[in-house]
Scaffold this active site. Structure first.
Site, short mmCIF file in Angstrom:
data_model
loop_
_atom_site.label_atom_id
_atom_site.label_comp_id
_atom_site.label_asym_id
_atom_site.label_seq_id
_atom_site.Cartn_x
_atom_site.Cartn_y
_atom_site.Cartn_z
N ASP A 170 -24.97 -17.17 7.16
CA ASP A 170 -25.77 -17.88 8.15
C ASP A 170 -26.24 -19.20 7.56
OD1 ASP A 170 -27.41 -16.18 6.42
OD2 ASP A 170 -29.13 -16.87 7.60
N ASP B 109 -24.59 -24.18 0.91
CA ASP B 109 -25.58 -23.12 1.15
C ASP B 109 -25.17 -22.29 2.36
OD1 ASP B 109 -27.90 -21.60 1.18
OD2 ASP B 109 -29.10 -23.16 2.12
N GLU C 105 -30.05 -14.58 6.06
CA GLU C 105 -30.80 -14.97 4.86
C GLU C 105 -31.80 -16.08 5.13
OE1 GLU C 105 -31.72 -17.13 1.09
OE2 GLU C 105 -30.78 -17.88 2.91
#
Length: 459
Positions: A85, A114, A148
């Protein structure tokens, strides 16, 4: 057997798989049947697991919350924890944020750093070890979360609901090199106050990013006052607040710079700037005035709580950070989000007591949200020492030391886990910012680091 040389053969295949992953917009949305975090995160998880299966691994999807990819056997296991995510893309990108476009040898897109990029690199390192038939004593279990960036519902489902066993030792490629030995605690919540219905505000979209723009709509009667105060207001730097008449109302736009909430000092908070300005104007609107007074007297453009009397600092992890990430009006209440990263030796109760007492003076309620206890793995532990040595050997950066961060990673989800990369010193940190990208020239180094780490921890 030169595993570091062999893994470079997977570079082009890795790039292709990562581009496919980046092209899936995996920002959390409203739940759908069988998709607890919305369609995007579910599709991104499914894609990652599909890549794992195509590479010859056993992959399982647990209700689109979380999945894992298994390599090998053994009584003990090495965990690699990461997430697919991403935070919202924001504005101002030079290239489409969900394209995986390669320009000047950099791949652009939300998730390149990320955390889709680092996790995909680890997956191809596993593939190389598998193809080479390298003997390993531990099973490798890559655990892929889809939530997350917000509430960690993925890991709660995996470990708490499904009761899956924790790996013997783990790392997560979701921070910076060499090794993150300490992660600050996280306290999140919403500042809430009853308000009038004659204004609207929209600042930011998430807790864990500095808001780049904040919009405030006011009654037209305040036009002359606002213009007069803007002309004499002493702005801190090049960031401004603009004002224009629109649809018979007054619209203010505050411009800032986005940054990760773990490093708010790298950004400029458009929301804090706007509310501090409203305090100076003396506007009297129920709810907005009290919130503006709180900001004008205590927050200003600070990110460390000094004026608010909430400043804390310790030797392992440094000073506290406080990020006000979003603002909105809903059902007669004004809400402003707060994301606090507090030092590892501070008791959260001490912070809460001081914060709640301060908010109470302004009639502001705190609605509690996410809490994460700090992570503190001593520098002389096996995991920290081994991973630091691997990084030093491959990069020749002999002077590096393990670091402490304000970010919260999956290292807090299990015992005996630390964050290990994937941000290299020479790579600009664009996580949670516009133009997030991964320089393709770093892939060789990252593949070497991660295959060596997986091999040495699992052998």
């Amino acid at each position: 057997m030169d595993i570091q040389k062999e893994v470079l053969k997977y570079r082009e295949q890795l790039i292709s798989s990562l581009q496919e992953s980046i092209q899936i917009k995996s920002v959390e949305e409203e739940p759908k049947p069988g998709m607890p975090f919305g369609e995007g995160p579910a599709k991104a998880l499914q894609h990652f697991l599909k890549v794992g299966e195509e590479l010859g691994f056993k992959a399982e999807n647990f209700d689109n919350y979380v999945g894992h990819i298994i390599f090998g056997e053994g009584e003990e296991s090495l965990g690699i924890l990461g997430h697919v995510d991403v935070v919202p893309e924001g504005t101002g990108w030079d290239y489409p944020p969900y394209s995986g476009m390669i320009v000047d040898n950099k791949m652009y897109g939300r998730g390149t750093l990320d955390d889709k990029g680092p996790l995909m690199i680890c997956l191809y390192a596993m593939k190389c070890l598998k193809d080479m038939g390298v003997p390993l004593k531990k099973q490798i279990r890559m655990i892929i979360g889809a939530n997350e960036e917000t509430e960690w519902g993925c890991m709660k489902h995996y470990f708490d609901t499904l009761k899956m066993p924790e790996p013997t030792l783990s790392f997560t490629p979701d921070s910076s090199f060499p090794v993150t030995f300490a992660e600050k605690g996280i306290l999140r919540g919403l500042l809430k106050i009853k308000c009038d219905d004659n204004f609207s505000i929209q600042g930011g979209k998430v807790f864990n990013a500095v808001p780049e723009k904040t919009f405030l709509t006011l009654p037209l009667e305040y036009k002359n006052l606002i213009i007069e105060e803007l002309e004499k207001y002493n702005f801190a730097n090049e960031y401004k607040i603009t004002c224009e008449e629109k649809d018979n109302k007054l619209e203010l736009i505050s411009y800032g710079k986005a940054a990760h909430a773990a490093h708010p000092e790298l950004g400029y908070n458009s929301l804090s700037a706007l509310l501090s300005f409203i305090y100076v104007t003396g506007i009297k609107i129920t709810g907005l005035s009290q919130m503006a007074k709180y900001f004008g007297e205590n927050i200003k453009l600070e990110f460390n709580g000094k004026s608010a009397g909430l400043y804390f600092k310790d030797e392992p992890s440094g000073e506290i950070t406080m990020n006000y990430g979003k603002a909105y009006v809903e059902d007669g209440y004004l809400y402003v989000s707060l994301d606090t990263r507090y030092p590892v030796t501070l008791k959260v109760e001490e912070l809460e007591n001081k914060l709640f007492a301060l908010l109470n003076k302004y009639g502001i309620e705190f609605v509690g949200g996410k809490k994460e206890t700090p992570l503190y793995v001593k520098k002389d532990s096996f995991l920290v020492q081994e991973l630091t040595n691997i990084y030093k050997e491959i990069t020749k950066d002999e002077d590096c030391e393990p670091i402490a961060i304000g970010g919260g990673t999956y290292a807090k989800a299990v015992k005996n886990c630390v964050a290990f990369g994937a941000l290299l010193k020479e790579t600009p940190d664009t996580m949670h910012q516009k133009n997030e990208c991964i320089p393709l020239e770093t892939l060789d180094t990252l593949l070497k680091i991660y295959i060596e780490a997986i091999y040495r921890l699992a052998k």
